[in-house]
Design a protein around this motif. Structure first.
Motif, PDB file in Angstrom:
ATOM      1  N   UNK A 342      34.044  81.957  25.881  1.00 34.48           N
ATOM      2  CA  UNK A 342      33.453  81.833  24.544  1.00 34.48           C
ATOM      3  C   UNK A 342      31.924  81.902  24.559  1.00 34.48           C
ATOM      4  N   UNK A 343      31.377  82.693  25.492  1.00 28.94           N
ATOM      5  CA  UNK A 343      29.927  82.784  25.629  1.00 28.94           C
ATOM      6  C   UNK A 343      29.301  83.781  24.664  1.00 28.94           C
ATOM      7  N   UNK A 344      30.100  84.514  23.900  1.00 36.56           N
ATOM      8  CA  UNK A 344      29.566  85.431  22.895  1.00 36.56           C
ATOM      9  C   UNK A 344      29.318  84.645  21.614  1.00 36.56           C
ATOM     10  N   UNK A 345      28.194  84.914  20.967  1.00 32.30           N
ATOM     11  CA  UNK A 345      27.775  84.075  19.839  1.00 32.30           C
ATOM     12  C   UNK A 345      28.608  84.283  18.583  1.00 32.30           C
ATOM     13  N   UNK A 346      29.166  85.472  18.369  1.00 32.46           N
ATOM     14  CA  UNK A 346      30.001  85.729  17.185  1.00 32.46           C
ATOM     15  C   UNK A 346      31.457  85.556  17.564  1.00 32.46           C
ATOM     16  N   UNK A 347      32.098  84.544  17.011  1.00 36.25           N
ATOM     17  CA  UNK A 347      33.445  84.187  17.431  1.00 36.25           C
ATOM     18  C   UNK A 347      34.466  84.403  16.331  1.00 36.25           C
ATOM     19  N   UNK A 348      35.716  84.383  16.728  1.00 39.62           N
ATOM     20  CA  UNK A 348      36.798  84.593  15.772  1.00 39.62           C
ATOM     21  C   UNK A 348      36.861  83.469  14.752  1.00 39.62           C
ATOM     22  N   UNK A 349      37.282  83.816  13.567  1.00 44.52           N
ATOM     23  CA  UNK A 349      37.563  82.846  12.525  1.00 44.52           C
ATOM     24  C   UNK A 349      38.944  83.169  11.975  1.00 44.52           C
ATOM     25  N   UNK A 350      39.733  82.148  11.704  1.00 44.52           N
ATOM     26  CA  UNK A 350      41.040  82.398  11.119  1.00 44.52           C
ATOM     27  C   UNK A 350      41.513  81.170  10.376  1.00 44.52           C
ATOM     28  N   UNK A 351      42.486  81.399   9.499  1.00 41.29           N
ATOM     29  CA  UNK A 351      43.071  80.298   8.750  1.00 41.29           C
ATOM     30  C   UNK A 351      44.343  79.834   9.443  1.00 41.29           C
ATOM     31  N   UNK A 352      44.481  78.532   9.554  1.00 44.29           N
ATOM     32  CA  UNK A 352      45.667  77.949  10.170  1.00 44.29           C
ATOM     33  C   UNK A 352      46.301  76.998   9.168  1.00 44.29           C
ATOM     34  N   UNK A 353      47.494  77.388   8.680  1.00 40.71           N
ATOM     35  CA  UNK A 353      48.182  76.584   7.660  1.00 40.71           C
ATOM     36  C   UNK A 353      47.296  76.353   6.437  1.00 40.71           C
ATOM     37  N   UNK A 354      46.669  77.435   5.991  1.00 41.25           N
ATOM     38  CA  UNK A 354      45.821  77.445   4.793  1.00 41.25           C
ATOM     39  C   UNK A 354      44.557  76.599   4.943  1.00 41.25           C
ATOM     40  N   UNK A 355      44.258  76.169   6.137  1.00 34.17           N
ATOM     41  CA  UNK A 355      43.045  75.399   6.389  1.00 34.17           C
ATOM     42  C   UNK A 355      42.147  76.203   7.314  1.00 34.17           C
ATOM     43  N   UNK A 356      40.902  76.423   6.877  1.00 30.35           N
ATOM     44  CA  UNK A 356      39.997  77.238   7.669  1.00 30.35           C
ATOM     45  C   UNK A 356      39.722  76.563   9.022  1.00 30.35           C
ATOM     46  N   UNK A 357      39.870  77.326  10.079  1.00 34.90           N
ATOM     47  CA  UNK A 357      39.597  76.808  11.416  1.00 34.90           C
ATOM     48  C   UNK A 357      38.681  77.785  12.140  1.00 34.90           C
ATOM     49  N   UNK A 358      37.654  77.275  12.784  1.00 31.55           N
ATOM     50  CA  UNK A 358      36.700  78.120  13.489  1.00 31.55           C
ATOM     51  C   UNK A 358      36.925  77.983  14.988  1.00 31.55           C
TER      52      UNK A 358
END
Length: 710
Positions: A342-358
């Protein structure tokens, strides 16, 4: 004391059952009277299997064109962790079907499933394929594709358009990435997502796409990586050589950076801080993670699969100088790789069970091919290897697979599948890297491919052992689980087959055996070019070699095999060795056979008839599933006696009146899930008393309550 009481109670129950239901009494032929002439046959076939279902599976979105192995389940076979970033295979779930796609990542064929199946889960252990897809049986068709299998509750979100950078090359970064020298960006530049502008465009040091299938045959991303592949060694250059790294992909949520380092043999860096690391791939996220949506840009992929980079050797790197850079590494040096999670500054974002998780966790973790350079979450090194490296077939390439989450002292991470970042290493000249482990598996006759065993759960057989007399229909006199396996390579050539039977303890006193007979086979027709024609050819094949195993112990000398009638007497006594697996193994393609020989076994699968037997001199007493013709060894004098209404002269076998057969096959059912019929308290109780939905299933001839036994 309690044990003795239970045993005494069990024995009294057994004796009572034997006297009341005569389910375990011995009978001689003279005791059997003729069947009642006014009784009518129940025409229901008691089948728990579906009709033919057309299965269409596509992994066209995986980014490479190569065969993909997949399995079909009737429930979700994996458990996700709380973050949704990793998973584990459930131990008690078994596949109902498995196969390889063709070279275009597509499978289309006809299969049979348990009749109750309405929804399926398609799982692939290949790191480069979508892990799990869901689909429904619509009519008699199942369509599933990785370009459409997106879960709305876990949809990826669009990341920022701002350019990213690797924390390993900057000084103003989170504390988890401050330690150690800054990585050198000497190979060239890259764009805002991390895609390099210095890719190698040659072909001579790059593997073809078949290397993906080779990897999936060696490392199954659904289970822990084999320990013999986990290595703690950098790659020694034994002859001066060029080195090319090809990124194959990964199965991870992290946006990690991959670098390389080198040093003279005997002068290993003492820690990650002492290594001179050169940036290779700033962002190893390939946009193909399990939660990826159709819009791959949402994932901000930093590298495309099959991207290659030629490494450079800098003789004055210790002086922080690029002077004298060359493509050739001298002999006597070692080259290593290190992954910064996870050393890259732009990371994945996704929703988990309708709750935003980074997925933006900073991680003090570096995975290196040399253990002393690996840094765990707690900042310490580990004695446990975090990279799997091995030679491919022919030793033309070295494969390296990283585990990007070893956060505990015991080395445990989320999954230990060693498939988070996978690269291939090619050299010129070939085999310039000193010996590494080779994963020894069964090879094709010409040494071109690996062969693996694919096992699928067929179901469980239940038998009443009083035929032709009326039984008590608790269906527990003899019970076995049946699993069929095939030895296959990635071209669907069948090298052999396995037929495994696991009996459960029962309350019958008769000595009953389990046997099976070959009754057919099915394979694809192949033309002169070795390609399938779409036609199917039927007819069983006599195996070249047959073995019998009790669990893993070879007991082939105990196998009774009637070769003339193709009958295999597998279990002489079902009361012995309950819970132990008996496996008959066929070898179809003899070792050393020419390549064209394999065409006769493209997608081949035997069809067998499993039955209960007792030896009576030269003849057998046999119980088969309803309607199934017995073997030529059968004593036909039993038919039409007692409760049996068979008419062999009309081809009608093992039929009776009423709601019960003498043998019942439960498609897709594991025997350990049939606890009710093995409970001593239920001895003598009919199925409908143990399974209330059974009666409706029979009355509607299988149209309703198809899952009654589940």
């Amino acid at each position: 004391m309690r044990i003795n009481t239970i045993k005494g109670f069990a024995m009294s129950m057994i004796m009572a059952a034997a006297m009341t239901f005569v389910s375990c009494a011995d009978w001689d032929m003279p005791h059997y009277g003729a069947a009642q002439p006014d009784q009518t046959i129940n025409n229901f076939d008691f089948s728990t299997t579906s009709g033919e279902i057309t299965l269409n599976v596509s992994y066209a979105g995986c980014g490479v064109k190569t065969p993909v192995f997949f399995e079909l389940y009737d429930e979700e076979p994996i458990t996700w962790n709380e973050e949704g970033s990793g998973y584990e295979m459930k131990e008690d779930v078994k596949p109902l079907f498995s196969a390889y796609t063709d070279e275009k990542c597509v499978y289309s064929g006809t299969i049979m499933l348990p009749a109750y199946v309405e929804k399926v889960w398609v799982f692939s252990p290949a790191f480069f394929a979508k892990t799990l897809m869901e689909a429904y049986v619509v009519g008699n068709t199942i369509n599933v594709s990785d370009t459409e299998a997106t879960k709305s509750t876990r949809a990826a979100m669009r990341a920022s358009d701002e350019p990213g950078f690797s924390y390993m090359t900057r000084t103003d970064v989170p504390k988890e990435y401050k330690a150690g020298k800054r990585w050198k960006e000497w190979l060239g530049t890259y764009d805002g997502n991390g895609k390099v502008n210095y890719a190698y465009t040659g072909k001579d040091l790059v593997p073809d796409v078949s290397i993906y299938t080779t990897h999936s045959q060696v490392i199954n991303s659904g289970i822990s990586c084999p320990t013999q592949l986990r290595n703690a060694s950098d790659l020694e250059i034994k002859n001066a050589a060029e080195v090319v790294i090809t990124f194959l992909g990964g199965n991870t949520c992290w946006n990690s950076s991959l670098g390389y380092y080198y040093y003279k043999v005997g002068q290993e860096p003492k820690s990650i801080e002492d290594a001179n690391i050169i940036m290779l791939f700033p962002n190893t996220q390939d946009g193909k993670w399990e939660k990826t949506t159709k819009d791959a840009d949402c994932q901000k992929a930093g590298v495309d699969r099959m991207t290659s980079v030629k490494l450079k050797y800098y003789p004055k790197i210790a002086e922080d100088s690029q002077e004298g850079a060359t493509d050739v590494f001298p002999a006597g040096y070692k080259v290593g790789l290190v992954l910064a999670t996870n050393a890259w500054s732009k990371r994945l974002e996704y929703e988990n069970n309708s709750k935003k998780a980074y997925l933006n966790e900073n991680r003090y973790y570096r995975a290196a091919t040399l253990n002393t350079l690996t840094v765990r979450q707690n900042g310490r090194s580990t004695e446990l290897p975090v990279v799997a490296s091995y030679y491919t077939m022919g030793k033309e390439f070295v494969m390296a697979s990283f585990e990007d989450d070893y956060k505990f002292d015991n080395g445990m991470g989320h999954d230990q599948n060693f498939s988070d970042v996978v690269v291939a290493i090619g050299t010129n000249p070939v085999k310039a890297i000193a010996d590494l482990p080779s994963f020894k598996m069964w090879l094709n006759a010409d040494g071109s491919s690996l062969v693996t065993l694919e096992e699928t759960l067929k179901g469980t057989y239940l038998f009443e052992d009083l035929w032709p007399q009326k039984g008590d229909y608790d269906m527990n006199d003899a019970c076995v689980e049946y699993i069929q396996g095939t030895y296959k390579d990635k071209w669907n050539d069948t090298y052999g087959e396995t037929f495994s039977f696991k009996p459960r303890q029962n309350f019958a006193t008769k000595k009953n055996g389990i046997a099976f007979r070959l009754i057919g086979g099915d394979r694809a027709a192949v033309n002169s070019n070795g390609n399938t024609t779409g036609k199917r050819i039927s007819g069983y094949h006599v195996p070249a070699e047959v073995k019998l195993y009790l669990d893993s112990t070879d007991i082939s000398d105990q196998l009774e095999y009637d070769q003339d009638n193709q009958i295999f007497y597998v279990i002489p006594d079902t009361k012995k060795n309950p819970g132990v697996t008996y496996t008959v193994e066929f070898l179809h393609i003899p070792d050393g056979s020419p390549k064209f020989y394999e065409r006769n076994y493209k997608e081949y699968k035997s069809q067998i008839d499993v039955f209960l037997y007792r030896k009576e001199g030269d003849k057998n007493w046999e119980v088969h599933t309803k309607g199934q013709e017995p073997t030529p060894k059968m004593n036909y004098e039993y038919f039409g006696k007692g409760d049996d209404l068979s008419k062999p002269e009309q081809g009608i076998y093992y039929v009776r009146h009423g709601n019960y057969p003498y043998a019942l096959f439960l498609s897709g059912q594991q025997i350990d899930a049939m606890g009710k019929i093995f409970d001593i308290a239920n001895e003598g109780q009919t199925l409908e008393k143990m399974y209330p939905n059974y009666t409706k299933w029979v009355e509607t001839e299988g149209k309703e309550n198809k899952e009654w036994y589940k």
